[in-house]
Design a protein around this motif. Sequence first.
Motif, PDB file in Angstrom:
ATOM      1  N   GLU A 113       0.804  -1.212   0.000  1.00  0.00           N
ATOM      2  CA  GLU A 113       0.000   0.000   0.000  1.00  0.00           C
ATOM      3  C   GLU A 113       0.841   1.268   0.000  1.00  0.00           C
ATOM      4  O   GLU A 113       0.375   2.330  -0.418  1.00  0.00           O
ATOM      5  CB  GLU A 113      -0.933   0.008   1.209  1.00  0.00           C
ATOM      6  CG  GLU A 113      -0.270   0.206   2.567  1.00  0.00           C
ATOM      7  CD  GLU A 113       0.357  -1.068   3.118  1.00  0.00           C
ATOM      8  OE1 GLU A 113       0.984  -1.004   4.185  1.00  0.00           O
ATOM      9  OE2 GLU A 113       0.227  -2.131   2.459  1.00  0.00           O
ATOM     10  N   ARG A 116       1.161   2.227  -3.576  1.00  0.00           N
ATOM     11  CA  ARG A 116      -0.141   2.681  -4.085  1.00  0.00           C
ATOM     12  C   ARG A 116      -0.454   4.090  -3.600  1.00  0.00           C
ATOM     13  O   ARG A 116      -0.885   4.948  -4.372  1.00  0.00           O
ATOM     14  CB  ARG A 116      -1.243   1.721  -3.654  1.00  0.00           C
ATOM     15  CG  ARG A 116      -2.617   2.071  -4.257  1.00  0.00           C
ATOM     16  CD  ARG A 116      -3.691   1.102  -3.830  1.00  0.00           C
ATOM     17  NE  ARG A 116      -3.960   1.177  -2.408  1.00  0.00           N
ATOM     18  CZ  ARG A 116      -3.673   0.195  -1.545  1.00  0.00           C
ATOM     19  NH1 ARG A 116      -3.112  -0.912  -1.976  1.00  0.00           N
ATOM     20  NH2 ARG A 116      -3.957   0.319  -0.259  1.00  0.00           N
ATOM     21  N   GLU A 120      -0.856   7.307  -6.285  1.00  0.00           N
ATOM     22  CA  GLU A 120      -2.264   7.547  -6.591  1.00  0.00           C
ATOM     23  C   GLU A 120      -2.534   8.979  -7.047  1.00  0.00           C
ATOM     24  O   GLU A 120      -3.117   9.213  -8.109  1.00  0.00           O
ATOM     25  CB  GLU A 120      -3.127   7.213  -5.370  1.00  0.00           C
ATOM     26  CG  GLU A 120      -4.621   7.364  -5.635  1.00  0.00           C
ATOM     27  CD  GLU A 120      -5.473   6.952  -4.442  1.00  0.00           C
ATOM     28  OE1 GLU A 120      -6.699   6.889  -4.598  1.00  0.00           O
ATOM     29  OE2 GLU A 120      -4.890   6.699  -3.352  1.00  0.00           O
TER      30      GLU A 120
END
Length: 206
Positions: A113, A116, A120
Amino acid sequence: MAERLDRERVVRAALALLDEVGLDGLTLRRLAQDLGVKAPALYWHFASKADLLHEMAATMLRDLVDGEAWDEATVAGSPWQDCVRDSATNLRRMLLAHRDGARVFSGTLVTDEALRDAVEVPLGILASAGFAPDDAARAWGTVLSFVLGFVVEEQAVGGAGADDVDGVGGVGGVGGVGDADGARGFDERFGFGADVIVAGLAARLR
């Protein structure tokens, strides 16, 4: 009472040891010694040194994403050119914050994560500017590859420390030697490279 040993404590100790001895000197045996435990105790948390390095890289990236500088560099609505330049600069700072930071990061695959969260908003800014999703992802990959390659060289030849970026005086030992002219040279080369990437992306967008 002894402090509880968990993954976070191990990783933070590993990053501190990295700054002291560099990547080649970082061993699980030495890390266990610093933590006051036997080496086998570390294997409850990390299966291998490679596993530990992966988490060290992910932690470096999480620290970056959680910081104010990353928020400022990737504010939605910012010009995409500024996003690319500022993101590159902050990635460089992240790597220079630790001795051999670029080698640690380039030798691992951060897929959780942390990655990510890092990409993003920048990808959204590039998409809003008109880049196709695949081109936005490739643009980000190009920026990351440039920064990693640049800082690997910078740290290998004794370039700027983390606090030398953008002409701020730094400390020797953590990726640097404190040579003002050398630091400025790296800053200028880095800025030039980032500008070339932005110009190339702008041409592709047109």
